[in-house]
Design a protein around this motif. Structure first.
Motif, PDB file in Angstrom:
ATOM      1  N   UNK A 220       3.807   2.540  -3.977  1.00  0.00           N
ATOM      2  CA  UNK A 220       2.584   3.326  -4.105  1.00  0.00           C
ATOM      3  C   UNK A 220       1.508   2.429  -4.696  1.00  0.00           C
ATOM      4  N   UNK A 222      -2.961   2.401  -5.904  1.00  0.00           N
ATOM      5  CA  UNK A 222      -4.220   3.122  -6.113  1.00  0.00           C
ATOM      6  C   UNK A 222      -5.330   2.142  -6.404  1.00  0.00           C
ATOM      7  N   UNK A 354      -4.302   4.681  -2.432  1.00  0.00           N
ATOM      8  CA  UNK A 354      -4.955   5.969  -2.566  1.00  0.00           C
ATOM      9  C   UNK A 354      -6.158   5.768  -3.481  1.00  0.00           C
ATOM     10  N   UNK A 356      -8.462   6.873  -6.367  1.00  0.00           N
ATOM     11  CA  UNK A 356      -8.554   7.744  -7.546  1.00  0.00           C
ATOM     12  C   UNK A 356      -9.974   7.621  -8.088  1.00  0.00           C
TER      13      UNK A 356
END
Lengths: 357, 357
Positions: A220, A222, A354, A356
């Motif tokens: 993952x 960000x 992702x 944020x």
């Protein structure tokens, strides 16, 4: 220790690995101050810096002042076509690292680029193919490991099995933004590659290195621009979790939030968790201990808690190894596959990130 | 400071918030040593410990020695049916926390359980409903924040805006395994709830607290048994990334790898990154500084690097606030929704966790 990460350029004692004139290199593209650290390292290892070129004469003039005896070339071509030059060191804008490398390798020379290695997977495919076809090296200056004595020292501890099997590495790479000093490309994501690709590349490399992985997955990631809305192209925060092929876990955070009160450019840390002990690196300062300098290794094992202040005790073997690698066709300093894999991971992390806010 | 996390039970100066006998409580279920810290905190706040019950007479005998004057009940029922008891504190096996809580609240008393709050989403739904129906409290002992002076102090710094907007919290919660001392349930995942649910619950709570979030998502999580294959039910490593509703990022790691040479049970750290500064907490020791004790706060802001050794300077206001909350129906100590949300997050993290080996 400068208070400015972009001009972080450690010096060490000269430790030549070759005779005078046996290994000649040039500096091309001075967009990032890391070029100074790269050239310090190579010249301390006995390499001879013959040429410099950058389209900006102010940059070459400043460079020539730091490296007396270097000749200012009138074009990149003048350097590429000099058969005496064995390696070109470059600190171009990140998005141009690969193109410069292809030109360098295409002229039969080894290439040593500032991090990030490159900024896209397409560039990576080209670079891998060019290495294959030319047999030249595409070496990368992952300075936060190879030019940091505590990190070099930690590598030896891990290799010697002092903390058992490494099961996790956490890296923190905060940097001082110092926006007024930054060139335009610092604010253009496609040119610097995104925060995970750029300063995150150090972290992906350290994860692979300290865990002994040849491959890993991005689990993952960000990115965010929390606090610089007037610079929409700037990512001031990024983080990433990795999983190595050997099962070791990784996490890193990078950011541009170093407070103005910190005594240096960033409180870089590495935590290496092993089954028999752990290591913490306080790379550039020991926060709250003014005057203590950098390169603090904290090792905790079955025998106790050990504080090892290794500044000045380790040196930077990477550069001599790189010179020998170029002269002898070896991979003592860093494997080509490793350098590219770190690049691949941080580009994947950036692509998959992702947002944020 | 004990070298054994399971018996971590800080003491502080008495600071009664109520009159003698105004708030009476009992201890039921002594499966985890945290019950001592819970009862220390409550009695220092002026609460009167009337009863203790556990099916194991050795446990109640040891407890009665530490809390002279406590009466050993012959059954849990004896306590639940005593109308003078206002709150029951319990440190049952984690999987039984919720059931005990339902019995306690069902008898019109407030409940104060050791972490984790509970271990399944079904239990959580029951507990939420019971709180709604009974109007009683289901308070949770998130000791790694509420019973750690540096963490309490950090909360004030954050609240006062000293580091600006909090954009990330990194938590490290290493613990000493000390396997020979552990009861059977320590090795049974369904009973302790998994590492992210159990010791990870402290971390989820701290993320919500320090970032000021009421809700968050689990982005990714992992658990592993790297080094204890003879105990297949033990998870010796877990990590998790969180994303708060307000955009703040979180990461934590928990593990059972504290080396035998560490001077205490775990080198717990918290890093709180703000837009104007950051805070590092070295909670239980300052590694490599023997004798320095715990509760070191490192604050870096625009003004410099500050080392604040706060042991003995802050106290544990949580317990007095909890007593007042029970007496007055307020939520000074911790919101019920917050305590349950932390539980929800760590249970979700555990359920979604990818297995690394």
């Amino acid at each position: 220790m400068t208070s400015d990460g972009q001009n972080y350029a450690p010096r060490s004692k000269p430790a030549p690995v070759c005779d005078e004139g046996e290994f000649v290199f040039a500096a091309v593209a001075l967009d990032h101050g890391h070029i100074y650290g790269m050239c310090n390292g190579l010249t301390e290892a006995g390499a001879q810096l013959k040429w410099v070129f950058d389209p900006d004469p102010a940059k070459t003039a400043a460079f020539a002042e730091r490296f007396p005896g270097v000749r200012v070339a009138t074009s990149e071509r003048e350097i590429l076509e000099d058969p005496g030059v064995q390696l070109v060191a470059g600190a171009a804008v990140p998005a141009e690292h690969a193109a410069l490398g292809l030109r360098v390798m295409g002229h039969g020379k080894d290439y040593f680029t500032d991090k990030p290695a490159l900024t896209t997977l397409a560039q990576l495919a080209h670079a891998r193919r060019a290495v294959q076809e030319t047999g030249r090296k595409y070496a990368v200056y992952y300075s936060e490991r190879v030019h940091v004595e505590s990190a070099v020292f930690a590598g030896r501890l891990v290799r010697d099995g002092v903390i058992g099997r490494v099961v996790q590495v956490i890296g923190m790479g905060p940097h001082r933004a110092d926006l007024p000093s930054r060139p335009a490309w610092f604010f253009e994501r496609d040119r610097y590659g995104g925060i995970l690709c750029d300063i995150g590349s150090h972290q992906a490399e350290q994860f692979l290195y300290f865990t002994g992985n040849t491959d890993a997955q991005v689990v993952s990631s960000r990115v965010a621009n929390y606090s610089h809305k007037d610079h929409p192209g700037l990512e001031d925060f990024g983080d990433c979790t990795l999983l190595g092929d050997n099962g070791a876990a990784g996490y890193f955070r990078v950011d541009w939030f170093t407070p103005s009160g910190l005594s240096t450019w960033g409180d870089g840390r590495i935590f290496i968790l092993g089954t028999l002990g752990y290591i913490e690196l306080r790379k550039y300062l020991n926060v709250g201990n003014p005057g203590a300098g950098g390169d603090h290794v904290y090792l905790v094992d079955g025998g106790g808690e050990h504080h090892l202040a290794v500044a000045g005790q380790v040196g930077y073997p990477f550069f001599g190894e790189l010179v020998l690698d170029c002269l002898e066709g070896t991979e003592r300093s860093m494997g080509q596959a490793h350098a590219f894999k770190a690049a691949e991971l941080c580009i994947m992390a950036e692509q998959q990130a992702r947002r944020a806010e």
